[in-house]
Design an enzyme around this catalytic site. Sequence first.
Site, PDB file in Angstrom:
ATOM      1  N   LYS A   1      33.501  28.526  36.595  1.00 53.07           N
ATOM      2  CA  LYS A   1      33.270  29.735  37.372  1.00 53.07           C
ATOM      3  C   LYS A   1      31.768  29.985  37.447  1.00 53.07           C
ATOM      4  O   LYS A   1      31.065  29.931  36.449  1.00 53.07           O
ATOM      5  CB  LYS A   1      33.981  30.915  36.713  1.00 53.07           C
ATOM      6  CG  LYS A   1      34.165  32.120  37.605  1.00 53.07           C
ATOM      7  CD  LYS A   1      35.158  33.095  36.998  1.00 53.07           C
ATOM      8  CE  LYS A   1      35.426  34.253  37.951  1.00 53.07           C
ATOM      9  NZ  LYS A   1      36.466  35.161  37.455  1.00 53.07           N
TER      10      LYS A   1
ATOM     11  N   GLU B   1      51.926  41.742  35.013  1.00 51.88           N
ATOM     12  CA  GLU B   1      52.156  43.184  35.023  1.00 51.88           C
ATOM     13  C   GLU B   1      53.559  43.554  34.550  1.00 51.88           C
ATOM     14  O   GLU B   1      53.732  44.530  33.806  1.00 51.88           O
ATOM     15  CB  GLU B   1      51.930  43.735  36.432  1.00 51.88           C
ATOM     16  CG  GLU B   1      50.504  43.602  36.932  1.00 51.88           C
ATOM     17  CD  GLU B   1      50.219  42.306  37.660  1.00 51.88           C
ATOM     18  OE1 GLU B   1      49.122  42.175  38.226  1.00 51.88           O
ATOM     19  OE2 GLU B   1      51.110  41.420  37.657  1.00 51.88           O
TER      20      GLU B   1
ATOM     21  N   ARG C   1      53.939  46.013  41.127  1.00 51.05           N
ATOM     22  CA  ARG C   1      54.588  44.744  40.771  1.00 51.05           C
ATOM     23  C   ARG C   1      55.527  44.916  39.580  1.00 51.05           C
ATOM     24  O   ARG C   1      56.368  44.058  39.329  1.00 51.05           O
ATOM     25  CB  ARG C   1      53.532  43.688  40.448  1.00 51.05           C
ATOM     26  CG  ARG C   1      52.450  43.555  41.492  1.00 51.05           C
ATOM     27  CD  ARG C   1      51.567  42.352  41.247  1.00 51.05           C
ATOM     28  NE  ARG C   1      52.106  41.167  41.900  1.00 51.05           N
ATOM     29  CZ  ARG C   1      51.557  39.962  41.829  1.00 51.05           C
ATOM     30  NH1 ARG C   1      50.464  39.781  41.104  1.00 51.05           N
ATOM     31  NH2 ARG C   1      52.085  38.941  42.449  1.00 51.05           N
TER      32      ARG C   1
END
Length: 629
Positions: A290, A376, A404
């Site tokens: 990243k 979640e 969600r």
Amino acid sequence: MKVFTHIPRQRPVTPMLDAIDIPADLRKLTLEELPLLADELREYLLYSVGQSGGHFGAGLGVVELTVALHYVYHTPDEHLVWDVGHQAYPHKILTGRREQMTTIRMGGGLAAFPNRDESPYDTFGVGHSSTSISAALGMTIADRILGQAKQSVAVIGDGALTAGMAFEALNHAGHDGADLLVVLNDNDMSISENVGALSTAFSRVFSSKAYSHLRENSKKVLQNLPPVLEFARKAEEHMKGMVSPGTLFEELGFNYVGPVDGHDVVELVHALRNLRTFKGPQFLHVATQKGKGFTPAENEPIKYHAITKIEKVTPQADTKPKAGPKYSNVFGQWLCDMAEQDGRLVGITPAMREGSDLIAFSERFPDRYIDVAIAEQHSVTLAAGLACEGAKPVVAIYSTFLQRAYDQLIHDVALQNLDVLFAIDRAGLVGEDGPTHAGSFDLSFLRCVPNMVVMAPKDENECRQMLTTGFQFSGPAAVRYPRGAGPGAAIDQALEPLPLGQAEPLRQGKRIALLAFGSMVQVAAQVAEQLDATLINMRFIKPLDEAVVKAAADQHELLVTLEENAILGGAGSAVAEVLAANALLVPLLQLGLPDAFLDHGKPAKMLADVGLDAIGIQAAIESRLKRLE
């Protein structure tokens, strides 16, 4: 690979990139030219995000992968599905939107995430994570049914493989035997770190046509000798398991290849070209870094996940007063204070430690801090299990992500009346991230659930009080608060609750009563002064202060509800239900978010566009009064 140490303020010279308007232009390049193109693409990405702000580190990490994918696959005729959208900025640059990149996240500009309405190259809209494999599999099956010979690729990464939905899709794809390629952009080495000469060599072998032919021909030869065929299969599985982490994916029915160096564009092209010829589910594990190619982002990938627009420093800017704490900071401080007081408190987040400001809590109370990653649903049921044994879980979650876990909130928490507090950040409009991240519906979907207490604060201090109220309440409770800073109220450090279900009258006026919820109280105060109206800070959406509503109905000619939530089923609907149940015929004007998905932009302008600024609210009220006369 060229490495950068700063973000260019002037548009860089990128002759090769400038010649690419669509991926078909990219496919005219030679393989040897691709590394130079990747350098130019990375430099332009640095420049454009510096101009606009936005997601940053993930895009830098997939520059070579993006080039390779568009080089090998015939987009947009073939399907390239990104997951999560953080990775898609290089994709946007290569697909006809290069000169618009400086408008990303701005009103009228490019969306922050892939958007089907924006480009045919954005095959699937995304904002929440872990959807790519399901979507790409659906496309593959549809093409098969319709007799269309197309390829589908799902690029999943930036933590998205931690969600259960991704594994549900992997399981289905393996069972179906679909001709689908899943590319795992492993940008934090979450599965394996064994990228090197040996693993690269084995990856070349596993993805080669010779190996594939040997594998398939061996199956044909040995199909009449089941014990020998099973032995060969096990031998291959164990060989791969010794040099790669692919056993799990092989067991799910995928042919696993990797890890491959995700910053070697030539190596990526070779692997993708070979995999493109294979039948059945394929899994390519790509190891990336990243922030690759930009030294500050490589060193601090979390800090550089996204950046704000780089502004010129001026003397006037230096003298601006320092902004007060954000609502998330108020929550983070409250969480630490309450944890000091109550050893039962457990803080839970689905991969939003920084966004929800749990950094200090995670450092001070590591044994009571749980990050479940992008999961979640699991975070909510985990909280339910904790509550069953007497712990006091606090789930810190964005409004859009709580959607969600709605089934878990109903069945696992509310149905069992368990003691779980939901700290719901980013409620209402969130601005630049757009409709995928807007918290437009939580009041509507929470107030209909039995046993729930639902609150919305008018300022920072009331947010702290409501968090204490919800924590001390015996049962499920939710506090929903907006993104960013509040009006700057002084914060009482005491941990005192509010009287449950009790509204707060703020101003007595004539004819009109403004019943304001949460973030709308401040703007409602301006309107109340202009119209000499009564103003009530309702505070509780559930239980609603029915006595205050009935009294306001008896004393005024018009009631006005204000909320930064969908009008349909929201707080205003709760007021309407009280009026109807008590046969109170006072006119009611409900103001809130319309029945539409609102495009991204500056939050203040977005509110003005839907009539939720002071001017719009006053105009709507005066228009209704004229109709009553």
